[in-house]
Design an enzyme around this catalytic site. Structure first.
Site, PDB file in Angstrom:
ATOM      1  CD  GLU A  46      32.511  -4.566   4.474  1.00  0.00           C
ATOM      2  OE1 GLU A  46      33.268  -4.679   3.498  1.00  0.00           O
ATOM      3  OE2 GLU A  46      31.459  -3.901   4.447  1.00  0.00           O
ATOM      4  CD  GLN A  49      32.368  -1.651  -1.743  1.00  0.00           C
ATOM      5  OE1 GLN A  49      32.001  -0.843  -0.897  1.00  0.00           O
ATOM      6  NE2 GLN A  49      31.548  -2.602  -2.192  1.00  0.00           N
ATOM      7  CE  LYS A  54      29.377  -5.690   2.498  1.00  0.00           C
ATOM      8  NZ  LYS A  54      29.049  -5.725   3.939  1.00  0.00           N
ATOM      9  CB  THR A  55      23.935  -6.441   5.214  1.00  0.00           C
ATOM     10  OG1 THR A  55      25.107  -5.624   5.096  1.00  0.00           O
ATOM     11  CG2 THR A  55      23.515  -6.520   6.668  1.00  0.00           C
TER      12      THR A  55
END
Length: 764
Positions: free
Chosen positions: A225, A255, A32-33
């Protein structure tokens, strides 16, 4: 475009979709980063002005790394123009530009947690309240929760439900502490961490022209996030994105583990409600872990009802099964895990940094620290004492803060008489009384005793005036002198460097070296920003105040075994991960098994723990553990049962076959799953316990049924009793045939037994 060629199909479509609301659900280890980084670079290559992009990341360290990668694609100058960082760092800068609208100075101080609790403690004392009922940490948590939910002191005091909860907990005056705390922060020109978001919301709510300005400036917003955002953060993003709705949120509901900080999983689950025309992308290919780890984690998280369904998979190799190790005690667990790390490291030529021990609570670190020290293995505890929390560092930084903001009450009280300059507590108490009487700051009283007379004698007034003039000279140079030059002068002129240099004890030498390290850090900051307008000591203070544990890591910390809570491990990865203390009422926590919502968050926390592992994952639990000063019998965590058994390999440091008191795990049907490590080699090299039966009816030294003798019984041995269960011998007295043993049994406490009648079974 070359930089897009390394993306898989799912990643690429998410990167290339620029306009409108989109949500990217990114499974653990799915890159994802990378998607966020390439998406920003792609937007800029498509002609979107970097000044119009706002990117909110999880840590400042992540933001720096992303900026470096973006600069390689689009050029360093354009990357510098990006507004990128954590919520707190980005909006701290926004508040500095607009602070005067809220009545704050532009150089307001940012109080860390320690500063906030110190001030709350002072308020509690001034109100003459009992700090046993009004514990500063608990009160701070209550105030923090109110701010994160945008509840002002006035709204708090008028909310019958909230005040009723405080009354039930025998703390009916928290609303009064909250109001005084906010007033004192305002008077000191200070904001705490929660204020950085709370006051941003106030700014955007009360000043429409400011909101309009930033809505036009930040036409494209990206949030990493997103599942960890609280109500305050959610509202800021929603307001800023309201005009153009070019918002991209990235996260993983599986998460979401920070509800105790106010994070609300509903923010990501209800994204489609806020933006009905949104586009959903799923990143489901895991690049981090083996097939076994990925599939095991999936088999756990599928038990949650409240989730966005996805199918995480990997092309990585199958990998080893997850080891489940059963130990007798927490001390043995420490030895077993550290021995395992030592053997794997030596056998495979790995680094210490390839290993992480994850636990549910910080208190569990003790047995692992002791075992690591005995093996002379270096380790770092995340969440321990940060470099910037050391006393000598906070002392010098307090001088920096007071130079930038003379009204900073906490900084002033910290350094007014350090190094000693004859300004005692009695003098300061008189100044505090005067400040309250005239409704001004401590600094204003100290700067003008003629205007604010108080009961301070002439000698003390002279010393205070000297201190004031010294600090005023630092303030005068704040924006004219580079950060390092002024920092060096402050450290020398105040006498702090001299005082530490004269202390030749080992502790004193270390403190002096730490100050030199801090000054070296200011020097690096000055060099990095020498061509920037942000090169003052005030700018350095912003960087320090907003630094997280993940940012505070030196080169010396990098090749060490990592010990941390699972919460702190979020976003990290290690080749070898040990998740320890997997017992009911510890993990899941006893406080989190009363509702489905709480239990599902604990399960998500377990999912996060497993998915930190790249190659190997080991789970461990114990039969008995000291908690709150008591030895308690433990039951293995339900989360172990929830993993599909095909992915597990059960190992034990002992065998309880044939014992008269079956363990709790036997009732759970786990005993049959454990292999004998001595036979299988599952715990190669680890010391194994021998199970021996001692016939204590025969107190002579003749052999027992299993070949041992009564001389085998020693203080510290673990034994089994038909009635009382497992226990530990704490004392022996007398001789055969009337020898007695004092045994501690977790279920019934200490019992003194005559050995010839006790029929004890020795487990050691």
């Amino acid at each position: 475009m070359d930089y897009l060629e390394g993306l898989n199909k799912s990643q690429r479509v998410a990167v290339e979709h620029i306009d409108g609301p989109i949500m990217v659900i990114a499974g653990a280890g799915s890159g994802k980063t990378r998607v966020l980084t390439y998406r920003i670079a792609h937007m800029m290559n498509r002609g979107i002005d970097s000044f119009n992009i706002l990117a909110l990341t999880f840590t400042n360290k992540a933001a720096r790394e992303m900026k470096e990668r973006i600069s390689q694609i689009v050029g360093d100058q354009e990357a510098k123009n990006l507004a990128m960082g954590t919520f707190h760092s980005v909006f701290a800068k926004l508040l500095r530009y607009n602070a005067e609208k809220l009545g704050y100075p532009s150089n307001f101080t940012i109080y860390d947690t320690q500063d906030s609790r110190s001030l709350i403690k002072s308020v509690i004392k001034e109100l003459k309240l009992d700090d046993k009922d009004y514990k500063p940490n608990s009160v701070h948590g209550r105030i923090s929760s109110a701010k994160n939910n945008l509840i002002s002191p006035e709204e708090y005091a008028n909310n019958a439900e909230i005040v009723g909860e405080d009354r039930m907990s025998k703390r009916p005056l928290i609303y009064q502490i909250y109001k005084m705390y906010m007033d004192r922060c305002f008077k000191a020109g200070a904001m705490d961490f929660d204020d950085l978001l709370y006051q941003t919301n106030v700014l955007l709510r009360d000043f429409p022209e400011v909101l309009h300005h930033y809505q036009q400036k930040f036409r494209y917003i990206l949030v990493d996030e997103y599942q960890d955002t609280n109500y305050s953060q959610y509202l800021i993003v929603k307001k800023l994105a309201a005009v153009y709705e070019n918002i991209c949120v990235v996260g993983d509901d599986a998460q979401s583990i920070y509800s105790f900080r106010g994070a609300n999983i509903q923010n990501i689950l209800n994204f489609k409600r806020d933006y009905p025309d949104f586009t959903l992308y799923k990143l489901e290919q895991n690049y981090r872990s083996t097939k076994t780890i990925v599939d095991a984690a999936n088999s756990v998280i599928e038990k949650n009802q409240d989730q966005i369904k996805k199918n995480v998979w990997t092309d990585n190799n199958q990998g080893d099964k997850i080891r489940v190790i059963r130990c007798l005690t927490d001390n043995e667990e420490g030895k077993v895990i550290t021995n395992s790390i030592y053997e794997i490291k030596q056998g495979q030529g790995l680094q210490y940094s390839d290993f992480a021990i994850l636990y549910r609570t910080n208190a569990q670190s003790r047995s692992f620290e002791e075992s690591l020290r005995k093996l002379n293995m270096p380790y770092k505890i995340y969440g321990g004492l940060s470099f910037y929390q050391r006393k000598e560092i906070k002392d010098l930084i307090a001088y920096f803060r007071l130079s930038a903001n003379s009204n900073d009450e906490e900084a002033l009280k910290r350094v007014i008489n350090y190094p000693k300059r004859g300004i005692g507590n009695t003098t300061m108490e008189h100044i505090i009384i005067a400040a309250q009487q005239y409704d001004v700051s401590l600094w204003e009283v100290m700067s003008d005793f003629n205007r604010y007379p108080c009961n301070v004698n002439a000698s003390a007034q002279k010393k205070i005036s000297d201190f004031v003039r010294m600090m005023q000279s630092f303030t005068a140079d704040l924006d004219r002198v580079p950060a390092f030059d002024l920092a060096q002068r402050i450290a020398t002129t105040t006498g702090l460097l001299k005082t530490l240099h004269e202390d030749k004890t080992p502790e004193g030498v270390t403190r002096y070296e730490n100050i030199q390290e801090l000054l070296a850090g200011v020097k690096e900051f000055s060099i990095a920003n020498k061509n920037s307008e942000n090169n003052s000591l005030s700018d350095f203070l912003i960087d320090v105040a907003l630094m997280t544990d993940a940012d505070d890591e030196s080169e010396d910390d990098k090749n060490k075994v990592t010990l941390m809570t699972i919460h702190a491990s979020k976003g990290l990865e290690f080749p070898h991960v040990y998740v320890v203390g997997l017992e009911e009422n510890l993990f899941p926590s006893q406080l989190s098994i009363n509702s489905r919502t709480e239990l599902e968050e604990e399960r998500r926390l377990f999912y996060v723990a497993i998915t930190r592992a790249e190659k190997n994952c080991t789970l461990s639990y114990v039969q008995s553990r000291f908690r709150f000063g008591q030895l308690i019998t433990s039951e293995s965590s339900r989360f172990i049962d929830e993993i599909d058994e095909q992915f597990l390999n059960f190992e034990s440091t002992y065998s309880d076959k044939g014992t008269s008191g079956r363990s709790l795990n036997a009732r759970r049907g786990l005993d049959s799953k454990f292999s004998n490590p001595a036979a299988t080699g599952g715990l190669s090299g680890l010391s194994q316990r021998r199970l021996k039966k001692v016939n204590v009816n025969d107190i002579s030294s003749t052999p027992s049924k299993s070949g041992g003798t009564t001389t085998d019984l020693k203080v510290g041995f673990n034994v089994m009793h038909d009635r009382f269960g497992k226990g530990r011998v704490t004392a022996l007295e007398g001789t055969a045939p009337n020898q007695k043993a004092t045994v501690f049994f977790p279920r019934v406490g200490n019992k003194t037994l005559i050995l010839k009648f006790a029929k004890l079974e020795v487990l050691d």
